[in-house]
Design an enzyme around this catalytic site. Structure first.
Site, PDB file in Angstrom:
ATOM      1  N   TYR A 133      29.927  35.164  42.116  1.00 41.87           N
ATOM      2  CA  TYR A 133      29.677  36.418  41.555  1.00 41.87           C
ATOM      3  C   TYR A 133      30.583  36.292  40.134  1.00 41.87           C
ATOM      4  O   TYR A 133      30.352  36.861  39.146  1.00 41.87           O
ATOM      5  CB  TYR A 133      29.782  37.609  42.464  1.00 41.87           C
ATOM      6  CG  TYR A 133      29.590  38.974  41.279  1.00 41.87           C
ATOM      7  CD1 TYR A 133      28.234  39.255  40.987  1.00 41.87           C
ATOM      8  CD2 TYR A 133      30.961  39.436  41.360  1.00 41.87           C
ATOM      9  CE1 TYR A 133      28.294  40.472  40.390  1.00 41.87           C
ATOM     10  CE2 TYR A 133      30.743  40.766  40.782  1.00 41.87           C
ATOM     11  CZ  TYR A 133      29.326  41.330  40.301  1.00 41.87           C
ATOM     12  OH  TYR A 133      29.195  42.339  39.606  1.00 41.87           O
ATOM     13  N   SER A 148      32.231  43.301  34.779  1.00 39.55           N
ATOM     14  CA  SER A 148      32.938  43.640  36.158  1.00 39.55           C
ATOM     15  C   SER A 148      34.401  43.051  36.092  1.00 39.55           C
ATOM     16  O   SER A 148      34.711  41.919  35.513  1.00 39.55           O
ATOM     17  CB  SER A 148      32.242  43.111  37.438  1.00 39.55           C
ATOM     18  OG  SER A 148      33.016  43.003  38.481  1.00 39.55           O
TER      19      SER A 148
END
Length: 251
Positions: A157, A144
């Protein structure tokens, strides 16, 4: 084995209900993929995903897999490889978490880290060793852009994805020259059920767009794929913004 265009004939998905993974499977089945393994926790959603892919003409099987049960990864995934060569492994499981809640509940933060990083390290090494033993194949890992630089809004995250990204790049270097291709995919904000209700970030994308980028990356044997491609320049600039200024940016 892959065909002349780099399309895999067999695919193993870790995270068998992932919208990005299923969009990728659909796209590859439309090309040449004929055998698909969906690995995930047994559920009606996993069975439904397998049923839909069978309707596209592929042979689809499911295998019980829990990212948090690292001790079981070698046995569970090893059984898949004993059934025949796997041309592509797609590591697509992940947990977004809730930043505010997870800061107040450390064990919830640990669950995010263990799912996104520890679980992926365990499963990734099991699959990498199997691919190396068979002498060919691609290992594709969904990272990501959140891992490029920790942001106040989602640093738990983001830090887990940063670790995963670094691990995958190192694994790619370790496997260079073995016949195994390792590719990191760095999507930005993807419109999925996981992000439903969240404010969209600039350059938001879709599972189908990520699937197209993965297919192109396989054909080119890319090592890193950004989705959309413009994020590469954006994140390159953000990486060098001084921290006092970065803290004030609306990112």
């Amino acid at each position: 084995m892959k065909d002349a265009f780099g399309a895999p004939q067999s695919l193993l998905v870790l995270g068998g209900t992932s919208e990005i993974a299923l969009a990728t499977a659909r796209r590859l089945i439309a090309r040449r993929t004929r055998t698909v393994w969906l690995a995930g926790r047994p559920s009606p959603a996993l069975d439904a995903a397998a049923h839909r892919l069978r309707g596209l003409g592929a042979e689809v099987r499911t295998v019980p897999f829990d990212a948090l049960d690292s001790a079981a990864h070698e046995e569970a995934l090893g059984k898949v490889f004993t059934e025949g060569d796997i041309d592509m492994v797609l590591v697509a499981f992940g947990l977004l978490g809730d930043q505010t809640h997870d800061e107040a509940e450390p064990m919830a933060a640990v669950r995010v880290a263990q799912t996104n990083y520890t679980g992926a390290v365990s499963a990734g090494l099991v699959c990498a060793n199997a691919l190396q033993s068979q002498g060919h194949g691609s290992l594709v890992v969904l990272s990501s852009v959140a891992g490029e630089r920790a942001r106040r809004a989602n640093f738990i995250y983001g830090s887990s994805k940063a670790g995963l990204d670094a691990f995958t790049q190192g694994l790619g270097d370790a496997l260079h020259g073995t016949g195994v291709h390792v590719m990191v995919v760095r999507p930005g904000f993807v419109r999925t059920k996981m992000t439903e209700g969240m404010a969209e970030a600039p350059l938001a994308t879709t599972p189908e767009a990520v699937a197209r980028a993965i297919e192109t990356g396989l054909r080119r044997r890319a090592e890193v794929v950004w989705v959309p491609g413009a994020l590469r320049a954006v994140m390159s600039a953000l990486r060098h913004v001084p921290r006092p200024l970065f803290r004030r940016l609306p990112v």
